[in-house]
Design an enzyme around this catalytic site. Structure first.
Site, PDB file in Angstrom:
ATOM      1  N   GLY A   1     -34.626 -25.033  45.294  1.00 50.13           N
ATOM      2  CA  GLY A   1     -33.647 -25.059  44.197  1.00 50.13           C
ATOM      3  C   GLY A   1     -34.017 -26.155  43.199  1.00 50.13           C
ATOM      4  N   LEU A   2     -33.261 -26.185  42.129  1.00 45.18           N
ATOM      5  CA  LEU A   2     -33.509 -27.160  41.067  1.00 45.18           C
ATOM      6  C   LEU A   2     -33.341 -28.592  41.573  1.00 45.18           C
ATOM      7  CD1 LEU A   2     -31.442 -25.483  38.193  1.00 45.18           C
ATOM      8  CD2 LEU A   2     -33.956 -25.657  38.311  1.00 45.18           C
ATOM      9  N   SER A   3     -33.910 -29.525  40.847  1.00 44.66           N
ATOM     10  CA  SER A   3     -33.672 -30.941  41.136  1.00 44.66           C
ATOM     11  C   SER A   3     -32.172 -31.212  40.974  1.00 44.66           C
ATOM     12  CB  SER A   3     -34.484 -31.788  40.148  1.00 44.66           C
ATOM     13  OG  SER A   3     -34.206 -33.145  40.339  1.00 44.66           O
ATOM     14  N   GLY A   4     -31.582 -31.850  41.944  1.00 46.98           N
ATOM     15  CA  GLY A   4     -30.147 -32.149  41.882  1.00 46.98           C
ATOM     16  C   GLY A   4     -29.254 -31.037  42.398  1.00 46.98           C
ATOM     17  N   SER A   5     -29.850 -29.930  42.843  1.00 43.78           N
ATOM     18  CA  SER A   5     -29.017 -28.817  43.341  1.00 43.78           C
ATOM     19  C   SER A   5     -28.373 -29.176  44.677  1.00 43.78           C
ATOM     20  CB  SER A   5     -29.852 -27.531  43.466  1.00 43.78           C
ATOM     21  OG  SER A   5     -30.948 -27.736  44.338  1.00 43.78           O
ATOM     22  N   GLY A   6     -29.031 -30.068  45.439  1.00 44.12           N
ATOM     23  CA  GLY A   6     -28.462 -30.481  46.727  1.00 44.12           C
ATOM     24  C   GLY A   6     -29.361 -30.213  47.927  1.00 44.12           C
ATOM     25  N   LYS A   7     -30.629 -29.922  47.680  1.00 44.70           N
ATOM     26  CA  LYS A   7     -31.566 -29.608  48.786  1.00 44.70           C
ATOM     27  C   LYS A   7     -31.617 -30.727  49.814  1.00 44.70           C
ATOM     28  CE  LYS A   7     -35.108 -29.380  45.995  1.00 44.70           C
ATOM     29  NZ  LYS A   7     -34.447 -29.702  44.713  1.00 44.70           N
ATOM     30  N   SER A   8     -31.863 -31.922  49.307  1.00 41.64           N
ATOM     31  CA  SER A   8     -32.042 -33.063  50.193  1.00 41.64           C
ATOM     32  C   SER A   8     -30.745 -33.388  50.940  1.00 41.64           C
ATOM     33  CB  SER A   8     -32.479 -34.244  49.319  1.00 41.64           C
ATOM     34  OG  SER A   8     -32.815 -35.305  50.107  1.00 41.64           O
TER      35      SER A   8
ATOM     36  N   SER B   1     -40.127 -26.338  45.093  1.00 42.37           N
ATOM     37  CA  SER B   1     -40.954 -25.134  45.342  1.00 42.37           C
ATOM     38  C   SER B   1     -40.588 -24.029  44.351  1.00 42.37           C
ATOM     39  CB  SER B   1     -40.824 -24.652  46.790  1.00 42.37           C
ATOM     40  OG  SER B   1     -39.512 -24.662  47.278  1.00 42.37           O
TER      41      SER B   1
HETATM   42  N1  LIG Z   1     -41.799 -32.968  36.317  1.00 38.97           N
HETATM   43  C1  LIG Z   1     -40.992 -32.931  37.387  1.00 38.97           C
HETATM   44  N2  LIG Z   1     -40.380 -31.784  37.733  1.00 38.97           N
HETATM   45  C2  LIG Z   1     -39.568 -31.761  38.801  1.00 38.97           C
HETATM   46  N3  LIG Z   1     -39.299 -32.841  39.595  1.00 38.97           N
HETATM   47  C3  LIG Z   1     -39.894 -34.021  39.285  1.00 38.97           C
HETATM   48  C4  LIG Z   1     -40.753 -34.116  38.172  1.00 38.97           C
HETATM   49  N4  LIG Z   1     -41.192 -35.407  38.094  1.00 38.97           N
HETATM   50  C5  LIG Z   1     -40.643 -36.064  39.110  1.00 38.97           C
HETATM   51  N5  LIG Z   1     -39.861 -35.244  39.833  1.00 38.97           N
HETATM   52  C6  LIG Z   1     -39.201 -35.687  41.083  1.00 38.97           C
HETATM   53  O1  LIG Z   1     -39.954 -35.094  42.122  1.00 38.97           O
HETATM   54  C7  LIG Z   1     -39.150 -34.309  42.973  1.00 38.97           C
HETATM   55  C8  LIG Z   1     -39.710 -32.893  43.127  1.00 38.97           C
HETATM   56  O2  LIG Z   1     -40.805 -32.900  43.970  1.00 38.97           O
HETATM   57  P1  LIG Z   1     -41.177 -31.600  44.779  1.00 38.97           P
HETATM   58  O3  LIG Z   1     -42.344 -31.967  45.623  1.00 38.97           O
HETATM   59  O4  LIG Z   1     -39.979 -31.072  45.447  1.00 38.97           O
HETATM   60  O5  LIG Z   1     -41.612 -30.600  43.597  1.00 38.97           O
HETATM   61  S1  LIG Z   1     -42.397 -29.229  43.697  1.00 38.97           S
HETATM   62  O6  LIG Z   1     -41.859 -28.469  44.832  1.00 38.97           O
HETATM   63  O7  LIG Z   1     -43.817 -29.503  43.908  1.00 38.97           O
HETATM   64  O8  LIG Z   1     -42.169 -28.552  42.416  1.00 38.97           O
HETATM   65  C9  LIG Z   1     -37.801 -34.186  42.318  1.00 38.97           C
HETATM   66  O9  LIG Z   1     -36.934 -34.432  43.400  1.00 38.97           O
HETATM   67  P2  LIG Z   1     -35.592 -33.601  43.673  1.00 38.97           P
HETATM   68  O10 LIG Z   1     -34.663 -34.111  42.626  1.00 38.97           O
HETATM   69  O11 LIG Z   1     -35.211 -34.042  45.049  1.00 38.97           O
HETATM   70  O12 LIG Z   1     -35.824 -32.136  43.598  1.00 38.97           O
HETATM   71  C10 LIG Z   1     -37.769 -35.257  41.261  1.00 38.97           C
HETATM   72  O13 LIG Z   1     -37.091 -36.380  41.774  1.00 38.97           O
HETATM   73  N1  LIG Z   2     -21.722 -29.281  47.417  1.00 39.27           N
HETATM   74  C1  LIG Z   2     -22.729 -30.141  47.273  1.00 39.27           C
HETATM   75  N2  LIG Z   2     -23.869 -29.972  47.983  1.00 39.27           N
HETATM   76  C2  LIG Z   2     -24.901 -30.821  47.837  1.00 39.27           C
HETATM   77  N3  LIG Z   2     -24.911 -31.906  47.007  1.00 39.27           N
HETATM   78  C3  LIG Z   2     -23.787 -32.112  46.290  1.00 39.27           C
HETATM   79  C4  LIG Z   2     -22.674 -31.250  46.381  1.00 39.27           C
HETATM   80  N4  LIG Z   2     -21.713 -31.701  45.548  1.00 39.27           N
HETATM   81  C5  LIG Z   2     -22.209 -32.803  44.965  1.00 39.27           C
HETATM   82  N5  LIG Z   2     -23.464 -33.069  45.403  1.00 39.27           N
HETATM   83  C6  LIG Z   2     -24.271 -34.223  44.974  1.00 39.27           C
HETATM   84  O1  LIG Z   2     -25.375 -33.723  44.211  1.00 39.27           O
HETATM   85  C7  LIG Z   2     -26.518 -34.536  44.413  1.00 39.27           C
HETATM   86  C8  LIG Z   2     -27.638 -33.672  44.921  1.00 39.27           C
HETATM   87  O2  LIG Z   2     -28.798 -34.470  45.040  1.00 39.27           O
HETATM   88  P1  LIG Z   2     -29.986 -34.124  46.023  1.00 39.27           P
HETATM   89  O3  LIG Z   2     -29.462 -33.733  47.364  1.00 39.27           O
HETATM   90  O4  LIG Z   2     -30.961 -35.261  45.943  1.00 39.27           O
HETATM   91  O5  LIG Z   2     -30.580 -32.816  45.331  1.00 39.27           O
HETATM   92  P2  LIG Z   2     -32.072 -32.269  45.343  1.00 39.27           P
HETATM   93  O6  LIG Z   2     -32.707 -32.695  46.650  1.00 39.27           O
HETATM   94  O7  LIG Z   2     -31.926 -30.788  45.230  1.00 39.27           O
HETATM   95  O8  LIG Z   2     -32.733 -32.890  44.160  1.00 39.27           O
HETATM   96  C9  LIG Z   2     -26.120 -35.630  45.408  1.00 39.27           C
HETATM   97  O9  LIG Z   2     -25.769 -36.778  44.689  1.00 39.27           O
HETATM   98  C10 LIG Z   2     -24.910 -35.024  46.115  1.00 39.27           C
HETATM   99  O10 LIG Z   2     -24.010 -35.995  46.608  1.00 39.27           O
END
Ligand SMILES: Nc1ncnc2c1ncn2[C@@H]1O[C@H](COP(=O)(O)OS(=O)(=O)O)[C@@H](OP(=O)(O)O)[C@H]1O
Ligand SMILES: Nc1ncnc2c1ncn2[C@@H]1O[C@H](COP(=O)(O)OP(=O)(O)O)[C@@H](O)[C@H]1O
Length: 198
Positions: free
Chosen positions: A33-40, A107
């Site tokens: 999913g997108l960055s910030g979607s909640g994967k981690s 991914s």
């Molecule tokens: N250009 C760009 N695009 C997307 N994300 C970026 C980028 N630069 C840095 N980051 C940070 O790196 C995390 C994503 O790494 P991933 O290994 O999950 O990416 S990928 O699967 O290879 O696309 C991603 O973490 P998550 O927010 O946990 O998804 C970001 O914190």
């Molecule tokens: N229902 C939810 N599920 C997962 N994360 C949530 C939810 N509601 C709010 N959040 C917040 O959204 C953020 C998601 O961040 P993170 O888990 O790092 O996402 P990702 O790994 O996809 O980048 C966290 O700050 C988390 O507390």
């Protein structure tokens, strides 16, 4: 790449034996999913629940892996592909070691996720689409990266200037705008119980 002059060695302890000892199957929960979607957040919440239920569990997280194993890779399509390929191979090792491994990587490309699926046996790759609108991800912006991307400080940022290809037939879709963290983690555990994987 051809693998020449290299012989495969069978292990003295088999995966089957490990699974029997652990009293559960081993497989991959692939969060995408997108960055910030909640994967981690969800991968860790599920892993905690499984751990407390005496399961062997481990989380592979994008940010952490990019600090070590994959610190030579950036965010071009080629580098993301190699990132996912390596994580797929690492996941496979964890499955062989008897673990339920949760991976939290954007991914973004279907083809790359499909390659990981093919690397594993049938049923071992459980794709979980962590669904969340770009708008909400941007509002959450837990690391301030969307703001930087909008300012033009991060090139090729997923969802802004680089594509995200939604899964077409994931095993599970969990919407994190409609479900709380706890609720979403419960949905995943319930799914696994329903499939008699736990
Ligand atoms: N250009 C760009 N695009 C997307 N994300 C970026 C980028 N630069 C840095 N980051 C940070 O790196 C995390 C994503 O790494 P991933 O290994 O999950 O990416 S990928 O699967 O290879 O696309 C991603 O973490 P998550 O927010 O946990 O998804 C970001 O914190
Ligand atoms: N229902 C939810 N599920 C997962 N994360 C949530 C939810 N509601 C709010 N959040 C917040 O959204 C953020 C998601 O961040 P993170 O888990 O790092 O996402 P990702 O790994 O996809 O980048 C966290 O700050 C988390 O507390």
């Amino acid at each position: 790449m051809a693998v020449e002059n290299i012989t495969w060695h069978d292990a003295s302890v088999t995966r089957k034996e490990r699974n029997r000892k652990n009293e559960h199957e081993s497989f991959v929960l692939w969060f995408t999913g997108l960055s910030g979607s909640g994967k981690s957040t969800l991968a860790n919440a599920v892993s905690r629940k499984l751990f407390e239920d005496d399961k062997q569990t481990y989380v592979l997280d994008g940010d952490n892996i990019r600090h070590g194993l994959n610190n030579d890779l950036g965010f071009s399509p080629e580098d993301r592909k190699e990132n996912i390929r390596r994580i797929g191979e690492v996941s496979k090792l964890f499955v062989d070691a008897g673990y339920i491994v949760s991976t939290a990587f954007i991914s973004p490309y279907r083809e790359d996720r499909q390659q990981v699926r093919q690397l594993l046996q049938d049923g071992e790759f459980i794709e979980i689409y962590v669904e969340c609108s770009l708008e909400t991800c941007e509002e959450r912006d837990p690391k301030g990266l969307y703001r930087k991307a909008r300012n033009g400080d991060i090139p090729s940022f997923t969802g802004i200037s680089s594509p995200y290809e939604e899964p077409e037939s994931p095993e599970l879709v969990v919407n994190t705008e409609e479900n709380s963290i706890e609720g979403a983690a419960d949905l995943i555990v319930d799914y696994l119980k329903g499939k008699e994987l736990l």
